[in-house]
Design a protein around this motif. Structure first.
Motif, PDB file in Angstrom:
ATOM      1  N   HIS A  62      40.623  41.859  37.120  1.00 11.87           N
ATOM      2  CA  HIS A  62      41.452  42.444  35.999  1.00 11.87           C
ATOM      3  C   HIS A  62      43.130  40.798  36.418  1.00 11.87           C
ATOM      4  N   LEU A  63      43.567  41.413  37.363  1.00 10.43           N
ATOM      5  CA  LEU A  63      44.677  40.492  37.712  1.00 10.43           C
ATOM      6  C   LEU A  63      43.931  38.380  37.797  1.00 10.43           C
ATOM      7  N   ALA A  64      43.053  38.637  38.368  1.00 14.73           N
ATOM      8  CA  ALA A  64      42.520  37.011  38.123  1.00 14.73           C
ATOM      9  C   ALA A  64      42.363  36.672  36.613  1.00 14.73           C
ATOM     10  N   ARG A  65      41.847  37.604  36.029  1.00 16.13           N
ATOM     11  CA  ARG A  65      41.460  36.812  34.289  1.00 16.13           C
ATOM     12  C   ARG A  65      43.124  36.851  33.964  1.00 16.13           C
ATOM     13  N   GLU A  66      44.372  37.985  34.832  1.00 21.15           N
ATOM     14  CA  GLU A  66      45.669  37.622  34.186  1.00 21.15           C
ATOM     15  C   GLU A  66      46.136  36.458  34.547  1.00 21.15           C
ATOM     16  N   GLY A  67      45.738  35.849  35.629  1.00 19.22           N
ATOM     17  CA  GLY A  67      46.158  34.944  35.776  1.00 19.22           C
ATOM     18  C   GLY A  67      47.507  34.722  36.576  1.00 19.22           C
ATOM     19  N   GLY A  68      47.697  33.829  37.170  1.00 16.99           N
ATOM     20  CA  GLY A  68      49.347  33.934  37.486  1.00 16.99           C
ATOM     21  C   GLY A  68      49.016  34.270  39.468  1.00 16.99           C
ATOM     22  N   ALA A  69      50.083  34.236  39.552  1.00 16.05           N
ATOM     23  CA  ALA A  69      50.490  34.370  41.473  1.00 16.05           C
ATOM     24  C   ALA A  69      50.900  35.890  41.779  1.00 16.05           C
ATOM     25  N   LEU A  70      50.181  35.880  42.623  1.00 15.24           N
ATOM     26  CA  LEU A  70      51.008  37.906  43.018  1.00 15.24           C
ATOM     27  C   LEU A  70      51.197  38.129  43.808  1.00 15.24           C
ATOM     28  N   ALA A  71      52.052  38.967  43.935  1.00 13.63           N
ATOM     29  CA  ALA A  71      52.797  39.651  44.913  1.00 13.63           C
ATOM     30  C   ALA A  71      52.449  41.133  44.967  1.00 13.63           C
ATOM     31  N   ALA A  72      52.504  41.988  46.546  1.00 16.83           N
ATOM     32  CA  ALA A  72      51.982  43.463  45.768  1.00 16.83           C
ATOM     33  C   ALA A  72      52.285  44.091  47.591  1.00 16.83           C
ATOM     34  N   HIS A  73      52.358  45.683  46.656  1.00 17.14           N
ATOM     35  CA  HIS A  73      52.442  45.659  48.467  1.00 17.14           C
ATOM     36  C   HIS A  73      51.345  46.945  48.524  1.00 17.14           C
ATOM     37  N   LEU A  74      50.308  46.849  49.278  1.00 18.49           N
ATOM     38  CA  LEU A  74      49.290  47.758  49.378  1.00 18.49           C
ATOM     39  C   LEU A  74      49.493  48.385  50.005  1.00 18.49           C
ATOM     40  N   MET A  75      50.128  50.273  49.316  1.00 18.70           N
ATOM     41  CA  MET A  75      49.980  51.384  50.396  1.00 18.70           C
ATOM     42  C   MET A  75      48.753  52.278  51.345  1.00 18.70           C
ATOM     43  N   LEU A  76      48.362  51.944  51.360  1.00 26.16           N
ATOM     44  CA  LEU A  76      47.350  52.876  52.280  1.00 26.16           C
ATOM     45  C   LEU A  76      47.499  54.152  52.400  1.00 26.16           C
ATOM     46  N   GLY A  77      47.022  55.262  52.436  1.00 22.41           N
ATOM     47  CA  GLY A  77      46.360  56.449  53.090  1.00 22.41           C
ATOM     48  C   GLY A  77      46.632  56.508  53.871  1.00 22.41           C
ATOM     49  N   HIS A  78      45.388  56.027  54.350  1.00 22.93           N
ATOM     50  CA  HIS A  78      44.604  56.317  55.492  1.00 22.93           C
ATOM     51  C   HIS A  78      43.627  55.432  55.755  1.00 22.93           C
ATOM     52  N   THR A  79      42.831  55.159  56.753  1.00 21.15           N
ATOM     53  CA  THR A  79      41.946  53.971  56.437  1.00 21.15           C
ATOM     54  C   THR A  79      40.512  54.240  56.895  1.00 21.15           C
ATOM     55  N   HIS A  80      39.897  55.793  56.374  1.00 24.78           N
ATOM     56  CA  HIS A  80      39.088  56.053  55.927  1.00 24.78           C
ATOM     57  C   HIS A  80      38.034  55.785  55.060  1.00 24.78           C
ATOM     58  N   TRP A  81      36.824  55.038  55.382  1.00 23.69           N
ATOM     59  CA  TRP A  81      35.586  54.163  54.359  1.00 23.69           C
ATOM     60  C   TRP A  81      36.351  53.967  52.292  1.00 23.69           C
ATOM     61  N   ASP A  82      36.289  55.400  52.338  1.00 27.66           N
ATOM     62  CA  ASP A  82      36.608  55.574  51.086  1.00 27.66           C
ATOM     63  C   ASP A  82      37.798  54.934  50.638  1.00 27.66           C
ATOM     64  N   HIS A  83      38.876  54.767  50.906  1.00 31.55           N
ATOM     65  CA  HIS A  83      39.820  54.149  50.778  1.00 31.55           C
ATOM     66  C   HIS A  83      39.936  53.425  51.514  1.00 31.55           C
ATOM     67  N   ILE A  84      39.428  52.065  51.893  1.00 31.94           N
ATOM     68  CA  ILE A  84      39.704  50.758  52.450  1.00 31.94           C
ATOM     69  C   ILE A  84      37.765  49.560  52.261  1.00 31.94           C
ATOM     70  N   SER A  85      37.104  50.712  51.365  1.00 26.86           N
ATOM     71  CA  SER A  85      35.728  49.560  51.176  1.00 26.86           C
ATOM     72  C   SER A  85      35.892  48.519  50.495  1.00 26.86           C
ATOM     73  N   GLY A  86      37.128  49.474  49.256  1.00 27.77           N
ATOM     74  CA  GLY A  86      36.944  48.110  48.560  1.00 27.77           C
ATOM     75  C   GLY A  86      37.550  47.053  48.863  1.00 27.77           C
ATOM     76  N   PHE A  87      38.534  46.568  49.638  1.00 27.65           N
ATOM     77  CA  PHE A  87      39.506  45.303  50.119  1.00 27.65           C
ATOM     78  C   PHE A  87      38.720  44.647  50.156  1.00 27.65           C
ATOM     79  N   PRO A  88      37.189  44.121  51.303  1.00 26.76           N
ATOM     80  CA  PRO A  88      37.028  42.775  51.278  1.00 26.76           C
ATOM     81  C   PRO A  88      36.440  42.256  50.079  1.00 26.76           C
ATOM     82  N   PHE A  89      36.387  43.061  48.771  1.00 29.25           N
ATOM     83  CA  PHE A  89      36.349  42.565  47.448  1.00 29.25           C
ATOM     84  C   PHE A  89      37.135  42.433  46.939  1.00 29.25           C
ATOM     85  N   PHE A  90      38.921  42.666  46.946  1.00 30.52           N
ATOM     86  CA  PHE A  90      39.885  42.212  45.983  1.00 30.52           C
ATOM     87  C   PHE A  90      40.531  41.138  46.145  1.00 30.52           C
TER      88      PHE A  90
END
Length: 287
Positions: A53-81
């Motif tokens: 969605h962000l790629a379709r919007e275009g423009g530079a990104l500046a974001a804060h990614l707040m992780l609750g913890h690092t079990h797989w269901d909370h981090i497994s999408g990161f490599p595809f961001f």
């Protein structure tokens, strides 16, 4: 503030016809302040759709990614961001300080060549890591407060205050210690009382309510909440809206409808006006 849900499921993605309405992607929530500060809570599989969605919007990104913890269901999408691959984008990643390895090492580990073709070090965006303890951060026009949760791994809850409103993100978490007190739970443990004070008066509370009460009895110690506990906590803390979150993988859309109905009835019996709903992928909320 504006909130959008990109992934609402817990434990494992569950695509299919029985999860169409509430979604099958794992945890990812977008929050934007009126001043433009951009937060992402967790990077489960829902973050892939957010990135597209962000790629379709275009423009530079500046974001804060707040992780609750690092079990797989909370981090497994990161490599595809996909924004993480784009030069000029800036991504600040935050998470609870772990016991045996750094936050960077955890994310790099799932991108080791054994599991993924692109290592973390090859991502072209500017990425920084901050390990947190309980406290307060001031990020642009927002105040972020942090609070340890009761899970099987070191886990952090967040509360963001901006634009005269507040959003609390509490997942994954289970009761510290409660007793039956008529209709409602009696919060006898100091950990539960501290959490109530942390979320008190929030305009929106997003909280792990993975189980029914009967299911929780069979999964005690797994680190997740139940609809009755979360409803009672929201009532006690006098929050305005409660989003049931981190949906159990085996629960269909109809199961979640029933859980919402029971939670609403429980709140009404306690004479509370809290608005209760189950978080659904694509749902947008303005505060």
């Amino acid at each position: 503030m504006r909130v959008r849900f990109w992934g609402t499921r817990g434990s494992v993605p569950t695509p299919g016809p029985s999860t169409v309405r509430y979604g099958g992607n794992t945890a990812c929530v977008e929050l934007r302040t009126n001043g433009g500060t951009f937060f992402i809570f967790d990077s489960g599989t829902g973050i892939r759709e957010l990135g597209l969605h962000l790629a379709r919007e275009g423009g530079a990104l500046a974001a804060h990614l707040m992780l609750g913890h690092t079990h797989w269901d909370h981090i497994s999408g990161f490599p595809f961001f996909t924004p993480a691959f784009v030069p000029g984008n800036r991504l600040a990643i935050y998470g609870a300080r772990d016991l045996d390895r750094s936050l960077r090492d955890v994310l790099a580990g799932q991108m080791h060549f054994t599991y993924f073709p692109v290592p973390l070090g090859d991502l072209r965006a500017e990425i920084t890591f901050s390990e947190l303890e309980e406290g307060k951060l001031e990020l642009d026009d927002a105040v972020v407060r942090t609070h340890y949760l009761n899970h099987t791994a070191v886990c952090m809850g967040y509360r963001v205050e901006a634009d005269g409103a507040s959003v609390a993100y509490i997942t994954d978490h289970e009761p510290y210690g409660v007793v039956e007190d008529g209709l409602r739970r009696g919060f006898i443990h100091g950990g539960d009382r501290r959490l109530i004070e942390f979320v008190r008066g929030a305009d929106l509370l997003i909280q792990d309510a993975q189980y029914t009460p009967d299911e929780y009895a069979a999964h005690r110690g797994w680190g997740h909440g139940s609809t009755d506990y979360v409803t009672d906590l929201a009532v006690e803390a006098r929050v305005h809206r409660l989003a049931l979150f981190h949906h159990e993988p085996t629960h269909s859309d109809e199961d979640l409808d029933r859980m919402v109905g029971l939670a609403r009835a429980r709140a009404r019996e306690a004479e509370s006006e809290v608005e209760i709903f189950a978080a659904a992928e694509g749902q947008k909320i303005s505060l």
